[in-house]
Design a protein around this motif. Structure first.
Motif, mmCIF file in Angstrom:
data_model
loop_
_atom_site.group_PDB
_atom_site.id
_atom_site.type_symbol
_atom_site.label_atom_id
_atom_site.label_comp_id
_atom_site.label_asym_id
_atom_site.label_seq_id
_atom_site.Cartn_x
_atom_site.Cartn_y
_atom_site.Cartn_z
ATOM 1 N N VAL A 143 45.837 54.483 23.321
ATOM 2 C CA VAL A 143 46.590 55.722 23.198
ATOM 3 C C VAL A 143 47.849 55.449 22.398
ATOM 4 N N ARG A 144 48.206 56.365 21.543
ATOM 5 C CA ARG A 144 49.450 56.280 20.788
ATOM 6 C C ARG A 144 50.281 57.501 21.150
ATOM 7 N N PHE A 145 51.452 57.232 21.683
ATOM 8 C CA PHE A 145 52.302 58.295 22.182
ATOM 9 C C PHE A 145 53.196 58.863 21.083
ATOM 10 N N ARG A 146 53.430 60.158 21.172
ATOM 11 C CA ARG A 146 54.382 60.828 20.301
ATOM 12 C C ARG A 146 55.487 61.419 21.177
ATOM 13 N N ALA A 147 56.725 61.080 20.919
ATOM 14 C CA ALA A 147 57.838 61.665 21.653
ATOM 15 C C ALA A 147 58.129 63.038 21.055
ATOM 16 N N ILE A 148 57.872 64.084 21.837
ATOM 17 C CA ILE A 148 57.938 65.454 21.330
ATOM 18 C C ILE A 148 58.976 66.261 22.097
ATOM 19 N N PRO A 149 59.910 66.923 21.421
ATOM 20 C CA PRO A 149 60.875 67.782 22.113
ATOM 21 C C PRO A 149 60.179 68.954 22.807
ATOM 22 N N THR A 150 60.867 69.537 23.774
ATOM 23 C CA THR A 150 60.305 70.644 24.532
ATOM 24 C C THR A 150 59.808 71.755 23.620
ATOM 25 N N ASN A 151 60.589 72.126 22.619
ATOM 26 C CA ASN A 151 60.229 73.266 21.786
ATOM 27 C C ASN A 151 59.207 72.950 20.704
ATOM 28 N N GLN A 152 58.723 71.693 20.653
ATOM 29 C CA GLN A 152 57.731 71.319 19.651
ATOM 30 C C GLN A 152 56.357 70.999 20.255
ATOM 31 N N ARG A 153 56.193 71.214 21.534
ATOM 32 C CA ARG A 153 54.931 70.857 22.175
ATOM 33 C C ARG A 153 53.759 71.649 21.610
ATOM 34 N N ILE A 154 53.900 72.952 21.564
ATOM 35 C CA ILE A 154 52.798 73.786 21.072
ATOM 36 C C ILE A 154 52.557 73.596 19.573
ATOM 37 N N PRO A 155 53.598 73.607 18.728
ATOM 38 C CA PRO A 155 53.368 73.339 17.307
ATOM 39 C C PRO A 155 52.699 71.992 17.046
#
Length: 346
Positions: A143-155
């Motif tokens: 698995v490769r993780f992406r650190a995603i801000p709250t407002n970028q989860r859906i995009p």
């Protein structure tokens, strides 16, 4: 992270002393997000995908059905099948791309007191992500993780940056028109986080003339807007002045005295209160919500496969992970956090 950026983070990291310095931890996490860390477990980068940014924000918005009820019961029936276009592509690639948080204490975070450079992500959501990788690809490390801000989860899901998001993401009617969700894996509710010295008593008239922080793209903000319209929230409460891209930013604003209260999931708020002895959970939860794994619309094969993983995980693995990560802040689980027996639409 390169050169000067890495050195800056190391200097910040060395200055932290215990969880009382949550403001410094937040700055550290913000720096990491700014430099768009790609966080593969194997230690290799996948440079074809970025985290956040303007490109990630251009998702196709699909209108949700206004008559949606019980969104947590709208997922697809589990299947152990490995066939299907989405799963086939993942297997050919050889690893999962999963969007996570890196600054939510005990959910998905890097311990700033770790003596190792580039300490691995850990927490309740991270355990689940590894279990999904193990069941689909035979190895929890694939698995490769992406650190995603709250407002970028859906995009991030819509644009194909990630295969799924495992990031304290609430299943909601509006979101069902934008992404597909698994069955629930956690039960929580919106709650207030305030300074211990605050005069606020709960989600009531004591919020009059108070400034409330919530994250853009969060169900907390949606709830505040709806309650303001319906008259459930006192009219003079200010919910517009401070909306931040990442939920932890609200805690920093609270510490700086820029807001009077934060509204977020009680499970997250409890972890934040554990980090900072000057804040507390205030009042009772005023909603009931469920976290789910979010995936791209029409990826039915992956949704069904993840639901099978969750069926098994809730029987063997969920409780051990809860005891390790969440019981110190939420207490022993007495059925309040474990989701109910799932119901499926198909």
């Amino acid at each position: 992270m390169r050169g000067g950026a890495m050195n800056a983070v190391r200097r910040l990291k060395s200055g932290l002393r215990g969880w009382g310095g949550v403001g410094a931890m937040a700055v550290l996490c913000a720096l990491a997000a700014v430099f768009a860390l790609v966080l593969p477990v194997s230690g290799t980068r996948d440079d074809g995908v970025s985290t956040g940014g303007q490109g990630a924000g251009r998702g196709v918005q699909v209108r949700a059905e206004e008559d949606c009820e019980d969104p947590q019961d709208q997922s697809l029936r589990p299947s152990g099948s490995e066939s299907g276009d989405t799963i086939t592509k993942i297997k050919e690639r050889g690893y999962l791309r999963i969007g996570v948080d890196q600054n939510s204490y005990r959910w998905g975070y890097r311990d700033p007191n770790s003596t190792q450079d580039g300490a691995e992500l850990e927490g309740f959501d991270i355990d689940l992500a590894h279990r999904i990788a193990k069941e689909i690809l035979g190895d929890p490390a694939k698995v490769r993780f992406r650190a995603i801000p709250t407002n970028q989860r859906i995009p991030a899901i819509q644009s194909g940056q990630v295969d799924m998001v495992v990031r304290t993401m609430t299943i909601g009617c509006k979101r069902l028109g934008q992404v597909a969700f698994s069955q629930p894996y956690f039960k929580t509710g919106q709650q207030l986080l305030t300074p211990k010295s605050s005069s606020i008593k709960g989600y009531d008239k004591t919020l009059a003339d108070k400034k409330i922080c919530s994250a853009t793209g969060s169900t907390a903000l949606d709830t505040l807007k709806a309650d303001k319209t319906d008259g459930k929230l006192v009219a003079s409460a200010d919910i517009k002045s401070v909306n931040v891209p990442n939920q932890l930013d609200c805690l920093v604003r609270l510490q700086l005295g820029e807001v009077d209260a934060v509204v977020t999931d009680g499970a997250l708020a409890a972890s934040q209160a554990a980090q900072d002895p000057t804040v507390k959970l205030t009042g009772e939860p005023f909603t009931t919500e469920y976290y789910g794994v979010a995936m791209k619309l029409k990826s039915d094969d992956l949704v069904r496969r993840v639901n099978q993983v969750l069926e098994d995980y809730l029987k063997d693995g969920w409780q051990a992970s809860y005891n390790k990560w969440l019981s110190p802040t939420l207490g022993d689980d007495s059925g309040q956090s474990r989701p109910p027996t799932p119901r499926y639409k198909d």
